[in-house]
Motif scaffolding. Structure first.
Motif, PDB file in Angstrom:
ATOM      1  N   UNK A  47       0.812  -1.214   0.000  1.00  0.00           N
ATOM      2  CA  UNK A  47       0.000   0.000   0.000  1.00  0.00           C
ATOM      3  C   UNK A  47       0.853   1.275   0.000  1.00  0.00           C
ATOM      4  N   UNK A  48       1.916   1.374   0.800  1.00  0.00           N
ATOM      5  CA  UNK A  48       2.738   2.595   0.737  1.00  0.00           C
ATOM      6  C   UNK A  48       3.331   2.850  -0.637  1.00  0.00           C
ATOM      7  N   UNK A  49       3.672   1.788  -1.350  1.00  0.00           N
ATOM      8  CA  UNK A  49       4.226   1.935  -2.706  1.00  0.00           C
ATOM      9  C   UNK A  49       3.180   2.540  -3.639  1.00  0.00           C
ATOM     10  N   UNK A  99      -0.993  11.465   1.203  1.00  0.00           N
ATOM     11  CA  UNK A  99      -1.639  10.352   1.904  1.00  0.00           C
ATOM     12  C   UNK A  99      -0.607   9.365   2.428  1.00  0.00           C
ATOM     13  N   UNK A 100      -0.858   8.871   3.631  1.00  0.00           N
ATOM     14  CA  UNK A 100      -0.050   7.804   4.203  1.00  0.00           C
ATOM     15  C   UNK A 100      -0.930   6.591   4.412  1.00  0.00           C
ATOM     16  N   UNK A 101      -0.311   5.446   4.656  1.00  0.00           N
ATOM     17  CA  UNK A 101      -1.098   4.243   4.894  1.00  0.00           C
ATOM     18  C   UNK A 101      -1.985   4.415   6.120  1.00  0.00           C
ATOM     19  N   UNK A 102      -1.402   4.902   7.198  1.00  0.00           N
ATOM     20  CA  UNK A 102      -2.187   5.089   8.421  1.00  0.00           C
ATOM     21  C   UNK A 102      -3.339   6.065   8.186  1.00  0.00           C
ATOM     22  N   UNK A 103      -3.072   7.105   7.407  1.00  0.00           N
ATOM     23  CA  UNK A 103      -4.095   8.115   7.146  1.00  0.00           C
ATOM     24  C   UNK A 103      -5.262   7.581   6.346  1.00  0.00           C
ATOM     25  N   UNK A 157       2.667   6.214  -2.782  1.00  0.00           N
ATOM     26  CA  UNK A 157       3.782   7.027  -3.269  1.00  0.00           C
ATOM     27  C   UNK A 157       3.665   7.260  -4.772  1.00  0.00           C
ATOM     28  N   UNK A 158       3.266   6.215  -5.495  1.00  0.00           N
ATOM     29  CA  UNK A 158       3.091   6.343  -6.943  1.00  0.00           C
ATOM     30  C   UNK A 158       1.951   7.311  -7.258  1.00  0.00           C
ATOM     31  N   UNK A 159       0.876   7.220  -6.484  1.00  0.00           N
ATOM     32  CA  UNK A 159      -0.261   8.123  -6.697  1.00  0.00           C
ATOM     33  C   UNK A 159       0.149   9.573  -6.472  1.00  0.00           C
ATOM     34  N   UNK A 160       0.988   9.792  -5.454  1.00  0.00           N
ATOM     35  CA  UNK A 160       1.446  11.156  -5.167  1.00  0.00           C
ATOM     36  C   UNK A 160       2.363  11.674  -6.265  1.00  0.00           C
ATOM     37  N   UNK A 161       3.100  10.747  -6.908  1.00  0.00           N
ATOM     38  CA  UNK A 161       4.068  11.140  -7.933  1.00  0.00           C
ATOM     39  C   UNK A 161       3.409  11.427  -9.270  1.00  0.00           C
ATOM     40  N   UNK A 162       2.553  10.504  -9.716  1.00  0.00           N
ATOM     41  CA  UNK A 162       1.997  10.651 -11.070  1.00  0.00           C
ATOM     42  C   UNK A 162       0.480  10.869 -11.106  1.00  0.00           C
ATOM     43  N   UNK A 166      -4.946   7.054  -9.833  1.00  0.00           N
ATOM     44  CA  UNK A 166      -5.999   6.909  -8.819  1.00  0.00           C
ATOM     45  C   UNK A 166      -5.828   5.643  -7.975  1.00  0.00           C
ATOM     46  N   UNK A 167      -6.001   5.791  -6.673  1.00  0.00           N
ATOM     47  CA  UNK A 167      -5.979   4.661  -5.736  1.00  0.00           C
ATOM     48  C   UNK A 167      -7.155   4.832  -4.786  1.00  0.00           C
ATOM     49  N   UNK A 168      -8.076   3.870  -4.802  1.00  0.00           N
ATOM     50  CA  UNK A 168      -9.230   3.874  -3.905  1.00  0.00           C
ATOM     51  C   UNK A 168      -9.041   2.787  -2.859  1.00  0.00           C
ATOM     52  N   UNK A 169      -9.259   3.143  -1.608  1.00  0.00           N
ATOM     53  CA  UNK A 169      -9.058   2.218  -0.487  1.00  0.00           C
ATOM     54  C   UNK A 169     -10.401   1.977   0.199  1.00  0.00           C
ATOM     55  N   UNK A 170     -10.756   0.700   0.352  1.00  0.00           N
ATOM     56  CA  UNK A 170     -12.048   0.353   0.949  1.00  0.00           C
ATOM     57  C   UNK A 170     -11.857  -0.678   2.058  1.00  0.00           C
ATOM     58  N   UNK A 171     -12.441  -0.413   3.220  1.00  0.00           N
ATOM     59  CA  UNK A 171     -12.502  -1.388   4.307  1.00  0.00           C
ATOM     60  C   UNK A 171     -13.884  -2.022   4.311  1.00  0.00           C
ATOM     61  N   UNK A 172     -13.919  -3.344   4.397  1.00  0.00           N
ATOM     62  CA  UNK A 172     -15.173  -4.083   4.391  1.00  0.00           C
ATOM     63  C   UNK A 172     -15.255  -4.906   5.668  1.00  0.00           C
ATOM     64  N   UNK A 173     -16.412  -4.885   6.305  1.00  0.00           N
ATOM     65  CA  UNK A 173     -16.595  -5.641   7.547  1.00  0.00           C
ATOM     66  C   UNK A 173     -17.914  -6.393   7.479  1.00  0.00           C
TER      67      UNK A 173
END
Length: 538
Positions: free
Chosen positions: A379-381, A495-499, A384-389, A392-399
């Motif tokens: 995820x950090x990679x 964006x960071x992973x924790x964030x 970092x790529x999203x911040x550079x170029x 789009x990266x969408x992050x979803x938590x499912x429970x």
């Protein structure tokens, strides 16, 4: 006294990157110096946190090790670089690694593997690879097609490379493409085609003020001789030797090739004494520099020359020597190739085992999805790529909703069946080439969607939510429904992973508090339309 390798340490990362660019684009350089420079840049870049530059320099170092003939060592280094590049989806390094691997396999005589890696090299090209590098990759792919007999595909790639080089005014690559194209046609016996391409090469050279180099002139001499224009062949052969001397080239095998062509043309012209003198130069050169391949070719030309002079007894003896030397050379080449193949096989097997164990360590044993360890690496990679170029990266938590009911009503074994079935549906979801699905623990999952904007990703996630709710759970949980709540956010600058996980968790909390079985967006994300989703209705 400092060397050029020492001076690179005084450069900033941007200038170091330009040095690596230059070496990747050059065809002729001092191998030892290039290796020393690559070693220093890799160290300095790693220390400065310039990750991509570090691995590019490591690949340049592997390239030099390969050119020194240490194929197994080079292969280990290249595989290590390729693994990093694939994890980080660094297309430029992926492409370059396959190109270096292609040359390595070609040196071993494995033309099929050479072609396979060149195809992967070109497939990985993107805008991050400089135009000159992209043209060079197309040329090498064309060469690989030609060497495996696929001339139609080779011609397409040569023409594509020629067109791009012309459009960008890259004279060096244009001449390289035409030169390799002409030689490929000559090598396949397509002499009229070779002559036409050579004419294009001459015209292009004149337009750009660059005369043909000695290798191109040597091809001209061979083609014209075989087509019967011995005067043109003689002129070209003489020009090739003159160009070699003017370039102050120090390639003994190239000089031997040029002299062999000269002797060949002289023989066809009936200048047998001159041909013998030229051939004597070849044999002397081979003796001084241990040029076994050229020496074998010289024996064949010697037999042809003696036969042309009517000395058939000596021609027969020379032909016998030729066949004996050729078999000895082929045997030595096969032994070397076998040793290299064994070494590469061991490298490949070790890599496969390491990959398997590495993958298993990053998988959830119950569901087969990736685990938290993988998330922490991957995820950090992507962020970092999203911040550079700006990708789009969408992050979803499912429970899973009320999952405790499943375990309490039935059993933990039933709960495991539900988790496995949900994981399978996550695994079938289109998350893009670089995206992934993971189980974070218990009944909580993570989906990272790439290659599509946030609205597009949300629609895929909503389809997944509905698919889980609409699945036939009766055989597993009877009348007890199985649903999920989903919290969604997107990567932004900084964006960071924790964030992102915290923001997705807040959105998930909102989905749970609003009645479950729904998807909620992070309120900090600005989209054209923000809404809750449930059963496909706003």
């Amino acid at each position: 006294m400092s060397t050029r390798a020492d001076t690179v340490l005084s450069l900033d990362p941007a200038r170091m990157a330009l040095v690596v660019d230059d070496y990747e684009d050059l065809a002729d350089f001092d191998i030892a110096e290039a290796e020393a420079i690559a070693l220093r840049i890799a160290f300095a870049a790693g220390k400065a946190g310039e990750t991509e530059l570090h691995w590019r320099a490591r690949l340049l170092q592997a390239d030099m090790v390969d050119r020194r003939g240490e194929l197994a060592t080079a292969a280990k280094m290249i595989v290590e670089v390729l693994e990093w590049a694939q994890v980080g989806d660094c297309r430029r390094v992926i492409s370059r690694a396959h190109r270096v691997l292609a040359r390595l396999y070609r040196a071993m005589g494995d033309l099929a593997a050479n072609l396979e890696h060149m195809i992967q090299c070109v497939d990985a090209l993107d805008a991050t690879t400089p135009v000159s590098g992209r043209i060079a990759c197309l040329i090498k792919l064309a060469d690989a097609y030609a060497e495996t007999g696929s001339m139609s595909s080779a011609r397409d790639r040569y023409e594509q490379a020629i067109q791009i080089a012309a459009e960008h005014g890259n004279a060096r690559r244009l001449l390289m493409a035409l030169n390799n194209y002409a030689y490929a046609e000559y090598d396949r016996g397509e002499l009229p085609r070779a002559r036409r391409v050579l004419h294009r090469l001459r015209v292009a050279g004149e337009q750009h003020g660059q005369p043909l180099d000695f290798s191109a002139l040597d091809t001209v001499a061979r083609v014209e001789a075989l087509l019967g224009d011995l005067d043109a062949a003689d002129v070209a052969a003489a020009e090739a030797l003159r160009a070699y001397q003017e370039e102050n080239a120090e390639e003994a095998d190239a000089e031997a090739d040029l002299l062999l062509t000269r002797a060949f043309v002289q023989r066809l012209r009936g200048e047998l004494d001159a041909a013998q003198q030229t051939l004597d130069q070849v044999r002397a050169l081979c003796g001084r520099h241990s040029l076994r391949f050229n020496d074998v070719q010289a024996l064949l030309e010697q037999a042809e020359l003696q036969a042309a002079a009517g000395d058939f007894a000596r021609a027969y003896a020379s032909m016998h020597l030729f066949h004996t030397a050729e078999k000895r050379l082929q045997s030595a080449q096969r032994e070397a190739q076998a040793r290299n193949r064994q070494a590469l096989f061991e490298v490949d097997e070790a890599r496969r085992q390491a990959e398997w164990f590495r993958d298993q360590a990053r998988r959830d044993p119950l569901t087969g999805l990736h685990n938290r360890r993988y998330v922490d690496e991957r995820l950090p990679v992507l962020l970092e790529k999203a911040a550079t170029d700006g990708s789009p990266v969408t992050v979803a938590l499912l429970d899973l909703d009320h999952f405790k009911r499943v375990n309490d009503t039935f059993s933990h074994e039933t709960g495991d069946q539900v988790l496995t079935a949900v994981a399978a549906m996550l695994g079938r979801t289109d998350v893009g080439r670089a995206g992934f699905a993971a189980r974070l623990g218990g009944e909580e999952f993570l989906l990272v969607v790439t290659g599509v904007d946030l609205p597009g990703a949300v629609m895929r996630l909503e389809d997944l939510r509905q698919a889980i709710a609409g699945h036939t759970w009766l055989p597993i949980t009877g009348d007890l429904p199985v649903t999920v709540s989903i919290g969604v956010t997107a990567a932004t600058v900084g964006s960071t992973q924790a964030g992102v996980l915290a923001r997705a968790d807040e959105a998930l909390y909102e989905a749970k508090g609003s009645g479950r079985d729904r998807l909620c967006l992070d309120p900090e994300i600005t989209v054209t339309e923000r809404r809750r989703f449930r059963d496909g209705r706003p």
